[in-house]
Design a protein around this motif. Sequence first.
Motif, mmCIF file in Angstrom:
data_model
loop_
_atom_site.group_PDB
_atom_site.id
_atom_site.type_symbol
_atom_site.label_atom_id
_atom_site.label_comp_id
_atom_site.label_asym_id
_atom_site.label_seq_id
_atom_site.Cartn_x
_atom_site.Cartn_y
_atom_site.Cartn_z
ATOM 1 N N ASN A 34 0.834 -1.194 0.000
ATOM 2 C CA ASN A 34 0.000 0.000 0.000
ATOM 3 C C ASN A 34 0.867 1.240 0.000
ATOM 4 O O ASN A 34 2.031 1.199 0.400
ATOM 5 C CB ASN A 34 -0.968 0.015 1.192
ATOM 6 N N THR A 48 -6.792 1.326 -0.916
ATOM 7 C CA THR A 48 -7.858 0.533 -0.326
ATOM 8 C C THR A 48 -7.447 -0.926 -0.157
ATOM 9 O O THR A 48 -6.576 -1.441 -0.858
ATOM 10 C CB THR A 48 -9.127 0.584 -1.191
ATOM 11 N N SER A 49 -8.101 -1.584 0.756
ATOM 12 C CA SER A 49 -7.870 -3.005 1.000
ATOM 13 C C SER A 49 -8.333 -3.825 -0.200
ATOM 14 O O SER A 49 -9.404 -3.577 -0.771
ATOM 15 C CB SER A 49 -8.643 -3.437 2.250
ATOM 16 N N THR A 84 -11.435 -1.521 12.215
ATOM 17 C CA THR A 84 -12.105 -1.903 10.964
ATOM 18 C C THR A 84 -13.237 -0.936 10.642
ATOM 19 O O THR A 84 -13.388 -0.503 9.488
ATOM 20 C CB THR A 84 -12.644 -3.342 11.069
ATOM 21 N N ARG A 98 -12.786 -0.041 1.946
ATOM 22 C CA ARG A 98 -12.119 0.145 3.238
ATOM 23 C C ARG A 98 -10.653 0.466 3.014
ATOM 24 O O ARG A 98 -10.013 -0.095 2.119
ATOM 25 C CB ARG A 98 -12.242 -1.129 4.083
ATOM 26 N N SER A 100 -6.694 0.321 3.665
ATOM 27 C CA SER A 100 -5.843 -0.832 3.954
ATOM 28 C C SER A 100 -5.773 -1.140 5.437
ATOM 29 O O SER A 100 -5.749 -0.235 6.281
ATOM 30 C CB SER A 100 -4.423 -0.570 3.429
ATOM 31 N N ILE A 101 -5.696 -2.415 5.774
ATOM 32 C CA ILE A 101 -5.550 -2.838 7.165
ATOM 33 C C ILE A 101 -4.262 -2.292 7.764
ATOM 34 O O ILE A 101 -4.125 -2.158 8.980
ATOM 35 C CB ILE A 101 -5.567 -4.392 7.256
#
Length: 257
Positions: A34, A48-49, A84, A98, A100-101
């Motif tokens: 990312n 984004t994830s 989250t 969403r 990225s984690i």
Amino acid sequence: MARFAPELVGEELVALTRRLGDPAQDLVILAEGNTSERVGDDTIVVKTSGSSMKDAAADHFVAVEVSPLLELLRDPSSSQDALTAALSAGERNGRPVRASIETLIHVAVRAFEPARYVAHTHPTAVVSLLASTRAEDAFTEAVYSDELVVLGRSLFVPYAQPGIDLGRVFLERLGAHVEEFGEVPSLILLGNHGIVATSGSAEGAEAISLMAVKSARVRLGAIQAGGVAGLDAASTAHYFDRADFRERRAALAGADG
């Protein structure tokens, strides 16, 4: 805290993401990795994830505010579920969007420095070292001069599960490094995971990422040839005091010194 805002995504960020995602570079595959860019005093846009770096486009990024995520990160009662929810930017074309984690990595860097670009990748050669018994000290000593010019003093962060756990360990270790050396490192090594490059320019973030790969390959080759003979502290003690060193480092890595 996250919102869909493709109008904030610059062409340089998209181009950087695509270059780092090029399969020929062997930095990432599939949806790995990312990137982010600081676009305001407290705002970054981050990939984004689930999206691919090689196919990056403006609508593959979302905007997040740094301060609320830092507050969440520093709150010991915060959970992964809370993170989250904070990274959710709703739905687009019937699918959830969403951040990225690993957004907390990008947020943590900006807690100490307003770096314009942050790039996180998983290069095979570097991860080979970071998954080895030599991981923690693999990059402690530089092995050649240009490595030191581009990468500077790197930081090792031990493995933690991506998400809030990694964010907390990352923030703690980064803070200790900044306290000791007075700067955010250009290269941060994540044990059993990958690398983080920080720079004031897209070119600098790319240069740091690619130099980390070359440096890993040199080490792996040296190990095969009998062992790594690094440059000891005495040999490099005055590099960071030299004006020509700082100028070259700024030109190549987008760093101040």
